[in-house]
Design an enzyme around this catalytic site. Sequence first.
Site, PDB file in Angstrom:
ATOM      1  N   ASN A   1       0.719  -1.246   0.085  1.00 19.58           N
ATOM      2  CA  ASN A   1       0.286   0.030   0.143  1.00 19.58           C
ATOM      3  C   ASN A   1       0.830   1.166  -0.023  1.00 19.58           C
ATOM      4  O   ASN A   1       1.700   1.681   0.899  1.00 19.58           O
ATOM      5  CB  ASN A   1      -0.756  -0.067   1.163  1.00 19.58           C
ATOM      6  CG  ASN A   1      -2.049   0.986   1.163  1.00 19.58           C
ATOM      7  OD1 ASN A   1      -2.132   1.438   0.212  1.00 19.58           O
ATOM      8  ND2 ASN A   1      -2.761   1.196   2.338  1.00 19.58           N
TER       9      ASN A   1
ATOM     10  N   ASP B   1      -6.779  -1.803  17.792  1.00 14.18           N
ATOM     11  CA  ASP B   1      -5.391  -1.640  17.300  1.00 14.18           C
ATOM     12  C   ASP B   1      -4.795  -0.251  17.471  1.00 14.18           C
ATOM     13  O   ASP B   1      -5.598   0.806  17.382  1.00 14.18           O
ATOM     14  CB  ASP B   1      -5.575  -1.791  15.929  1.00 14.18           C
ATOM     15  CG  ASP B   1      -4.104  -1.564  14.997  1.00 14.18           C
ATOM     16  OD1 ASP B   1      -3.339  -1.368  15.329  1.00 14.18           O
ATOM     17  OD2 ASP B   1      -4.356  -1.880  13.624  1.00 14.18           O
TER      18      ASP B   1
ATOM     19  N   ARG C   1     -13.230  -5.845  16.422  1.00  9.95           N
ATOM     20  CA  ARG C   1     -12.087  -4.836  16.582  1.00  9.95           C
ATOM     21  C   ARG C   1     -12.805  -3.562  16.829  1.00  9.95           C
ATOM     22  O   ARG C   1     -13.747  -3.162  15.878  1.00  9.95           O
ATOM     23  CB  ARG C   1     -11.027  -4.561  15.590  1.00  9.95           C
ATOM     24  CG  ARG C   1      -9.924  -3.847  15.857  1.00  9.95           C
ATOM     25  CD  ARG C   1      -8.941  -3.578  14.472  1.00  9.95           C
ATOM     26  NE  ARG C   1      -9.480  -2.705  13.761  1.00  9.95           N
ATOM     27  CZ  ARG C   1      -8.536  -1.870  12.750  1.00  9.95           C
ATOM     28  NH1 ARG C   1      -7.459  -2.316  12.695  1.00  9.95           N
ATOM     29  NH2 ARG C   1      -8.873  -0.952  11.920  1.00  9.95           N
TER      30      ARG C   1
ATOM     31  N   HIS D   1      -1.841   0.793  16.629  1.00 12.17           N
ATOM     32  CA  HIS D   1      -1.135   1.561  15.521  1.00 12.17           C
ATOM     33  C   HIS D   1       0.048   2.066  15.799  1.00 12.17           C
ATOM     34  O   HIS D   1       0.533   3.353  15.150  1.00 12.17           O
ATOM     35  CB  HIS D   1      -2.204   2.311  14.584  1.00 12.17           C
ATOM     36  CG  HIS D   1      -2.116   1.872  13.167  1.00 12.17           C
ATOM     37  ND1 HIS D   1      -1.417   2.918  12.271  1.00 12.17           N
ATOM     38  CD2 HIS D   1      -2.809   0.900  12.527  1.00 12.17           C
ATOM     39  CE1 HIS D   1      -1.510   2.156  11.040  1.00 12.17           C
ATOM     40  NE2 HIS D   1      -2.246   1.070  11.096  1.00 12.17           N
TER      41      HIS D   1
ATOM     42  N   GLU E   1      -3.175  -4.486  19.783  1.00 17.01           N
ATOM     43  CA  GLU E   1      -2.186  -4.582  18.378  1.00 17.01           C
ATOM     44  C   GLU E   1      -1.148  -3.299  18.279  1.00 17.01           C
ATOM     45  O   GLU E   1      -1.710  -2.506  18.497  1.00 17.01           O
ATOM     46  CB  GLU E   1      -3.118  -4.667  17.303  1.00 17.01           C
ATOM     47  CG  GLU E   1      -2.265  -4.902  15.911  1.00 17.01           C
ATOM     48  CD  GLU E   1      -3.425  -4.893  14.908  1.00 17.01           C
ATOM     49  OE1 GLU E   1      -4.476  -5.201  14.987  1.00 17.01           O
ATOM     50  OE2 GLU E   1      -3.014  -4.305  13.798  1.00 17.01           O
TER      51      GLU E   1
ATOM     52  N   GLU F   1       2.450  -6.611  11.629  1.00 21.05           N
ATOM     53  CA  GLU F   1       1.773  -6.611  10.236  1.00 21.05           C
ATOM     54  C   GLU F   1       3.074  -5.847   9.411  1.00 21.05           C
ATOM     55  O   GLU F   1       2.921  -6.138   8.243  1.00 21.05           O
ATOM     56  CB  GLU F   1       0.587  -5.800  10.250  1.00 21.05           C
ATOM     57  CG  GLU F   1       0.687  -4.165  10.842  1.00 21.05           C
ATOM     58  CD  GLU F   1      -0.667  -3.720  10.631  1.00 21.05           C
ATOM     59  OE1 GLU F   1      -1.504  -4.254  11.112  1.00 21.05           O
ATOM     60  OE2 GLU F   1      -0.508  -2.412  10.490  1.00 21.05           O
TER      61      GLU F   1
ATOM     62  N   ARG G   1       1.481 -11.199  13.590  1.00  9.99           N
ATOM     63  CA  ARG G   1       0.488 -10.845  12.787  1.00  9.99           C
ATOM     64  C   ARG G   1       1.030 -10.576  11.245  1.00  9.99           C
ATOM     65  O   ARG G   1       0.450 -10.048  10.852  1.00  9.99           O
ATOM     66  CB  ARG G   1      -0.297  -9.590  13.364  1.00  9.99           C
ATOM     67  CG  ARG G   1      -1.034  -9.742  14.463  1.00  9.99           C
ATOM     68  CD  ARG G   1      -1.878  -8.330  14.986  1.00  9.99           C
ATOM     69  NE  ARG G   1      -2.828  -8.330  13.953  1.00  9.99           N
ATOM     70  CZ  ARG G   1      -2.583  -7.354  12.688  1.00  9.99           C
ATOM     71  NH1 ARG G   1      -1.789  -6.557  12.604  1.00  9.99           N
ATOM     72  NH2 ARG G   1      -3.801  -7.300  11.995  1.00  9.99           N
TER      73      ARG G   1
ATOM     74  N   HIS H   1      -2.523 -10.293   9.638  1.00  4.13           N
ATOM     75  CA  HIS H   1      -3.024  -9.201   8.984  1.00  4.13           C
ATOM     76  C   HIS H   1      -3.967  -9.283   7.843  1.00  4.13           C
ATOM     77  O   HIS H   1      -3.776 -10.050   6.964  1.00  4.13           O
ATOM     78  CB  HIS H   1      -1.880  -8.274   8.532  1.00  4.13           C
ATOM     79  CG  HIS H   1      -2.000  -6.901   8.031  1.00  4.13           C
ATOM     80  ND1 HIS H   1      -1.045  -6.314   7.164  1.00  4.13           N
ATOM     81  CD2 HIS H   1      -3.170  -6.055   8.201  1.00  4.13           C
ATOM     82  CE1 HIS H   1      -1.591  -5.113   6.861  1.00  4.13           C
ATOM     83  NE2 HIS H   1      -2.583  -4.914   7.507  1.00  4.13           N
TER      84      HIS H   1
ATOM     85  N   GLU I   1      -7.530 -11.267  10.618  1.00  4.92           N
ATOM     86  CA  GLU I   1      -8.576  -9.974  10.519  1.00  4.92           C
ATOM     87  C   GLU I   1      -9.093 -10.093   9.286  1.00  4.92           C
ATOM     88  O   GLU I   1      -8.608 -10.752   8.163  1.00  4.92           O
ATOM     89  CB  GLU I   1      -7.486  -8.968  10.473  1.00  4.92           C
ATOM     90  CG  GLU I   1      -8.020  -7.779   9.971  1.00  4.92           C
ATOM     91  CD  GLU I   1      -7.047  -6.372  10.039  1.00  4.92           C
ATOM     92  OE1 GLU I   1      -5.679  -6.789   9.754  1.00  4.92           O
ATOM     93  OE2 GLU I   1      -7.576  -5.400  10.257  1.00  4.92           O
TER      94      GLU I   1
ATOM     95  N   ASP J   1      -6.296  -3.448   2.124  1.00  5.61           N
ATOM     96  CA  ASP J   1      -5.195  -3.299   1.030  1.00  5.61           C
ATOM     97  C   ASP J   1      -4.125  -4.532   0.774  1.00  5.61           C
ATOM     98  O   ASP J   1      -3.324  -4.485  -0.087  1.00  5.61           O
ATOM     99  CB  ASP J   1      -4.405  -2.097   1.465  1.00  5.61           C
ATOM    100  CG  ASP J   1      -3.842  -2.092   2.948  1.00  5.61           C
ATOM    101  OD1 ASP J   1      -4.509  -1.787   3.874  1.00  5.61           O
ATOM    102  OD2 ASP J   1      -2.696  -2.829   3.021  1.00  5.61           O
TER     103      ASP J   1
ATOM    104  N   TRP K   1       2.381   7.005  12.520  1.00  8.35           N
ATOM    105  CA  TRP K   1       0.956   6.835  12.072  1.00  8.35           C
ATOM    106  C   TRP K   1       0.399   5.380  12.533  1.00  8.35           C
ATOM    107  O   TRP K   1       0.872   4.304  12.050  1.00  8.35           O
ATOM    108  CB  TRP K   1       0.806   7.014  10.683  1.00  8.35           C
ATOM    109  CG  TRP K   1      -0.889   6.989  10.029  1.00  8.35           C
ATOM    110  CD1 TRP K   1      -1.642   7.866  10.490  1.00  8.35           C
ATOM    111  CD2 TRP K   1      -1.428   6.084   9.437  1.00  8.35           C
ATOM    112  NE1 TRP K   1      -2.751   7.450   9.972  1.00  8.35           N
ATOM    113  CE2 TRP K   1      -2.881   6.320   9.385  1.00  8.35           C
ATOM    114  CE3 TRP K   1      -0.980   4.907   8.654  1.00  8.35           C
ATOM    115  CZ2 TRP K   1      -3.601   5.386   8.612  1.00  8.35           C
ATOM    116  CZ3 TRP K   1      -1.817   4.007   8.326  1.00  8.35           C
ATOM    117  CH2 TRP K   1      -3.179   4.412   8.076  1.00  8.35           C
TER     118      TRP K   1
HETATM  119  C1  CS2 Z   1      -3.772  -2.166   9.961  1.00  9.58           C
HETATM  120  C2  CS2 Z   1      -3.966  -1.653   8.521  1.00  9.58           C
HETATM  121  O1  CS2 Z   1      -5.288  -3.695   9.435  1.00  9.58           O
HETATM  122  C3  CS2 Z   1      -4.753  -3.515  10.064  1.00  9.58           C
HETATM  123  O2  CS2 Z   1      -4.506  -3.843  11.179  1.00  9.58           O
HETATM  124  O3  CS2 Z   1      -2.940  -1.768  10.893  1.00  9.58           O
HETATM  125  O4  CS2 Z   1      -5.212  -1.112   8.340  1.00  9.58           O
HETATM  126  C4  CS2 Z   1      -2.897  -0.842   8.076  1.00  9.58           C
HETATM  127  O5  CS2 Z   1      -3.212   0.523   8.418  1.00  9.58           O
HETATM  128  C5  CS2 Z   1      -2.882  -0.772   6.518  1.00  9.58           C
HETATM  129  O6  CS2 Z   1      -2.775  -2.300   6.082  1.00  9.58           O
HETATM  130  C6  CS2 Z   1      -1.797   0.146   5.729  1.00  9.58           C
HETATM  131  O7  CS2 Z   1      -1.691  -0.268   4.625  1.00  9.58           O
HETATM  132 MG    MG Z   2      -2.874  -3.005  12.356  1.00  9.06          MG
END
Ligand code: CS2
Ligand code: MG
Length: 403
Positions: A38, A211, A148, A213, A237, A263, A284, A313, A340, A317, A403
């Site tokens: 992505n 999550d 989630r 992140h 996560e 991920e 993951r 994961h 997921e 995407d 992010w």
């Molecule tokens: C993620 C994704 O699915 C998840 O747990 O953290 O949404 C991630 O942000 C994207 O795959 C980024 O491309």
């Molecule tokens: Mg994630």
Amino acid sequence: MTTISDAKVLITCPGRNYVTLKITTSDGVTGIGDATLNGRELSVASYLRDHVCPLLLGKDPSCIERIWQYLYKGAYWRRGPVTMTAIAAVDVALWDIKGKQAGLPVYQLLGGAVRDGVTVYGQASGEDIPQLLDDVGRILDRGFRAVRAQAAVPGVERVYGVPDGGRTGEQAGGGRPSVEGWDTGRYLNWVPRYMATVRQEFGHGFHLLHDVHHRLTPIEAAHLGKSLELFRMFWIEDPTPAEDQEAFRLIRQHTTTPLAVGEVFNSIWDCQYLITERLIDYIRTSVSHAGGISHLRKILSLAELYGVRSGAHGAGDLSPVSFAAALHVDLSVQNFGMQEYMEHLPPYQDVFKTTWTFEDGLMHPGDAPGIGVEYDEEAAARFAYDPKYLPVNTLADGSVHDW
Ligand code: CS2
Ligand code: MG
């Protein structure tokens, strides 16, 4: 001898960008693998097109592990998301071919099903708590056994996991990356409040996930884990950016909330320390970003020794090819934890014809030979590549944050 006679890269954007590798054998069998990374799609496309496809021609497609090692060791330069996504695409396409040649779904080649179906988690989100509760209810009504939950944080403009304009799972946008803001204090205060209302409203008869992140420091993540213990999360996560793996030891010393990570990892070497030191509960890594079915199986075998379970994961995407491949792995490994399921956005099904099923919270990849996904090239040609970036996060002072 059957050989690889063609390998081509297909790019399409039915709602979002997907890169697919299609391999054809001299006796006309085709296999596909997901090569989508992505926001950096064209680098994998070029890696394959310019450096890998020419090397595949004439090779015996049945030698999956040998070709994997040839691409991995033969490049000299190792690992990294671009390389490992490209190798994954080749690997999955070759498993697809092997399944079609054998007339068997890939999970049968991996040893057969160890469970009836794969537990998947659905995605609930809300701009506020009432909206989040509605969404959790909607997901549970659809039969999901795991959810989630992600909610907007008052005072923070946009937060990961809360879709803008209702397109769940779509985060990338055109032009320059959009800028989002972040405030750890507000977040840490808010998450336990909304998780409490989710449990009050719906009880404990389903798995609850969240999550983070990659946004917290180790001690902040420890605090979050402790503050969520009463709500018995299935996992939190990516609590911290996982380049600093020792950080997980600190988090673990403070909380019994289970931890999931991986991920953004792309090889077994990224997972080794966290697994062997028992610093996490779920790994993951995905089929498509970590070297394919062959490599993910090695990661999960290592994890099994240490009581770490899978949690692949499955964001939108990662293409339907990757998701189907994950279901075959999930069905066949003993230490499966959770999968997921972000659900691909229409009109993805114009291009990707899938055979998977969802029933009573469980998914199954289906029994079509191979991976069970067919790619409609004519339909794909109608959706031109559309450059997009993931957002960037900044703090109130303008400095960049994870992010
Ligand atoms: C993620 C994704 O699915 C998840 O747990 O953290 O949404 C991630 O942000 C994207 O795959 C980024 O491309
Ligand atoms: Mg994630």
